[in-house]
Design a protein around this motif. Structure first.
Motif, PDB file in Angstrom:
ATOM      1  N   TYR A  35      16.321   7.944  -0.630  1.00  0.00           N
ATOM      2  CA  TYR A  35      15.309   8.558   0.234  1.00  0.00           C
ATOM      3  C   TYR A  35      13.982   8.710  -0.521  1.00  0.00           C
ATOM      4  CZ  TYR A  35      13.044  11.961   3.313  1.00  0.00           C
ATOM      5  OH  TYR A  35      12.158  12.606   4.146  1.00  0.00           O
ATOM      6  N   GLY A  36      14.060   9.122  -1.777  1.00  0.00           N
ATOM      7  CA  GLY A  36      12.853   9.281  -2.572  1.00  0.00           C
ATOM      8  C   GLY A  36      12.122   7.970  -2.774  1.00  0.00           C
ATOM      9  N   GLN A  37      12.878   6.894  -2.955  1.00  0.00           N
ATOM     10  CA  GLN A  37      12.240   5.587  -3.142  1.00  0.00           C
ATOM     11  C   GLN A  37      11.549   5.131  -1.861  1.00  0.00           C
ATOM     12  OE1 GLN A  37      11.799   4.432  -5.928  1.00  0.00           O
ATOM     13  NE2 GLN A  37      12.189   2.261  -6.206  1.00  0.00           N
ATOM     14  N   ILE A  38      12.170   5.382  -0.725  1.00  0.00           N
ATOM     15  CA  ILE A  38      11.541   5.037   0.554  1.00  0.00           C
ATOM     16  C   ILE A  38      10.273   5.867   0.753  1.00  0.00           C
ATOM     17  CG2 ILE A  38      11.817   5.164   3.068  1.00  0.00           C
ATOM     18  CD1 ILE A  38      13.313   2.829   1.734  1.00  0.00           C
ATOM     19  N   GLU A  39      10.346   7.152   0.408  1.00  0.00           N
ATOM     20  CA  GLU A  39       9.196   8.037   0.572  1.00  0.00           C
ATOM     21  C   GLU A  39       8.068   7.707  -0.392  1.00  0.00           C
ATOM     22  OE1 GLU A  39       8.722  11.192   2.733  1.00  0.00           O
ATOM     23  OE2 GLU A  39       9.746   9.534   3.732  1.00  0.00           O
ATOM     24  N   SER A  40       8.391   7.051  -1.508  1.00  0.00           N
ATOM     25  CA  SER A  40       7.353   6.755  -2.502  1.00  0.00           C
ATOM     26  C   SER A  40       6.463   5.580  -2.111  1.00  0.00           C
ATOM     27  CB  SER A  40       8.000   6.459  -3.863  1.00  0.00           C
ATOM     28  OG  SER A  40       8.661   5.202  -3.854  1.00  0.00           O
ATOM     29  N   TRP A  41       6.855   4.825  -1.087  1.00  0.00           N
ATOM     30  CA  TRP A  41       6.020   3.705  -0.642  1.00  0.00           C
ATOM     31  C   TRP A  41       4.654   4.242  -0.187  1.00  0.00           C
ATOM     32  CZ3 TRP A  41       3.470   2.042   3.717  1.00  0.00           C
ATOM     33  CH2 TRP A  41       3.060   0.715   3.714  1.00  0.00           C
ATOM     34  N   PRO A  42       3.542   3.564  -0.500  1.00  0.00           N
ATOM     35  CA  PRO A  42       3.423   2.196  -1.029  1.00  0.00           C
ATOM     36  C   PRO A  42       3.398   2.078  -2.552  1.00  0.00           C
ATOM     37  CG  PRO A  42       1.278   2.997  -0.391  1.00  0.00           C
ATOM     38  CD  PRO A  42       2.257   4.108  -0.049  1.00  0.00           C
ATOM     39  N   ASP A  43       3.740   3.131  -3.263  1.00  0.00           N
ATOM     40  CA  ASP A  43       3.708   3.069  -4.727  1.00  0.00           C
ATOM     41  C   ASP A  43       5.015   2.508  -5.281  1.00  0.00           C
ATOM     42  OD1 ASP A  43       1.140   4.213  -4.785  1.00  0.00           O
ATOM     43  OD2 ASP A  43       1.988   6.218  -4.614  1.00  0.00           O
ATOM     44  N   TRP A  44       5.414   1.330  -4.781  1.00  0.00           N
ATOM     45  CA  TRP A  44       6.598   0.659  -5.291  1.00  0.00           C
ATOM     46  C   TRP A  44       6.242  -0.166  -6.526  1.00  0.00           C
ATOM     47  CZ3 TRP A  44       9.485  -1.747  -0.448  1.00  0.00           C
ATOM     48  CH2 TRP A  44      10.083  -0.696   0.279  1.00  0.00           C
ATOM     49  N   PRO A  45       7.173  -0.324  -7.467  1.00  0.00           N
ATOM     50  CA  PRO A  45       6.883  -1.129  -8.653  1.00  0.00           C
ATOM     51  C   PRO A  45       6.895  -2.629  -8.395  1.00  0.00           C
ATOM     52  CG  PRO A  45       9.145  -0.334  -8.727  1.00  0.00           C
ATOM     53  CD  PRO A  45       8.484   0.333  -7.545  1.00  0.00           C
ATOM     54  N   ASP A  46       7.348  -3.038  -7.207  1.00  0.00           N
ATOM     55  CA  ASP A  46       7.466  -4.459  -6.878  1.00  0.00           C
ATOM     56  C   ASP A  46       7.301  -4.604  -5.369  1.00  0.00           C
ATOM     57  OD1 ASP A  46       8.634  -7.076  -8.415  1.00  0.00           O
ATOM     58  OD2 ASP A  46       9.239  -7.095  -6.309  1.00  0.00           O
ATOM     59  N   THR A  47       7.055  -5.826  -4.921  1.00  0.00           N
ATOM     60  CA  THR A  47       6.917  -6.036  -3.473  1.00  0.00           C
ATOM     61  C   THR A  47       8.263  -5.972  -2.765  1.00  0.00           C
ATOM     62  OG1 THR A  47       7.020  -8.431  -3.873  1.00  0.00           O
ATOM     63  CG2 THR A  47       4.829  -7.458  -3.631  1.00  0.00           C
ATOM     64  N   VAL A  48       9.366  -6.198  -3.500  1.00  0.00           N
ATOM     65  CA  VAL A  48      10.706  -6.228  -2.893  1.00  0.00           C
ATOM     66  C   VAL A  48      11.526  -5.051  -3.409  1.00  0.00           C
ATOM     67  CG1 VAL A  48      12.838  -7.549  -2.617  1.00  0.00           C
ATOM     68  CG2 VAL A  48      10.630  -8.741  -2.697  1.00  0.00           C
TER      69      VAL A  48
END
Length: 238
Positions: A35-48
């Motif tokens: 859930y935290g990774q989904i909420e962190s978008w758009p600050d993802w470390p990669d496009t995928v």
């Protein structure tokens, strides 16, 4: 005089529309990292981003939350064909569902899509029930590309999440049950949200056909019929 059994009502399997809003997602230690990774978008470390978790664990719910935020298209992995790749990537963010279940998946097209998405900085969320090495990807380039992508997993639910999901499933069906029913189910079914959905659906159907409310004895009886209750449960029906 012989007693006659009460007439059974017809139980229709009417489709329920699951609620996939952000406010409907139940966060627990089992899924908080995802859930935290989904909420962190758009600050993802990669496009995928590869999102893994057992069937019924909430992958589609999280994917729906992200798709709403990112205004993403959603497509099944086995619907990705070479001719569609420019069209899919050309419309912004994309969710690719169930890459593990795509028996007829076009692996060359999926590899092309991920490369084009990286080139155009198009974010892609890929869901799978298992990690990359366990889903039988035959194309080395695609397997390597997915291995290199950041991954986050949804774990099997803990007791608190399982109980909360059971309550939510009953509420979604507008069913009022005693918490003792929830406790009886949570103690006996395996730690699977898919199993919880199956059991609640069966209880709803059984209670409707019998014209009875859902009680603890009825719940245990249904679990026995499904082969999910222990031998000692028989005494609890008396």
């Amino acid at each position: 005089m012989r007693e006659t059994a009460p007439p059974r009502q017809l139980a229709f399997d009417l489709p329920l529309d699951p609620r996939f809003g952000r406010e409907d997602f139940l966060v627990s230690p089992a899924n908080e990292a995802a859930y935290g990774q989904i909420e962190s978008w758009p600050d993802w470390p990669d496009t995928v981003l590869l999102l893994t978790g057992p069937p019924g664990s909430g992958k589609s719910h999280l994917a729906s939350i992200w798709a709403s935020r990112a205004q993403a298209w959603t497509v099944s992995a086995d619907d990705v064909a070479e001719a569609r790749v420019p069209h899919l990537v050309g419309h912004g963010a994309l969710v690719i569902e169930d890459i593990d279940r795509a028996g007829s998946r076009d692996e060359a097209a999926l590899f092309h899509l991920l490369n084009l998405a990286r080139e155009r900085r198009c974010p892609v969320l890929v869901t799978s029930a298992a990690r990359v090495d366990a889903i039988g990807i035959g194309t080395a380039d695609l397997r390597s590309r997915l291995r290199l992508a950041p991954q986050v997993a949804i774990l099997p639910p803990d007791d608190a999440l399982l109980r909360a999901v059971l309550v939510k499933l009953f509420v979604d069906r507008q069913l009022v049950v005693d918490l003792r029913v929830v406790d009886a189910l949570a103690l006996r079914i395996d730690r699977s949200l898919a199993r919880a959905r199956e059991v609640v659906s069966e209880l709803d159907r059984d209670a409707l056909s019998r014209g009875r409310r859902i009680t603890r004895p009825l719940a245990i009886a249904v679990l026995q019929r499904l082969g999910l209750a222990g031998e000692g449960a028989c005494a609890e029906l008396d």
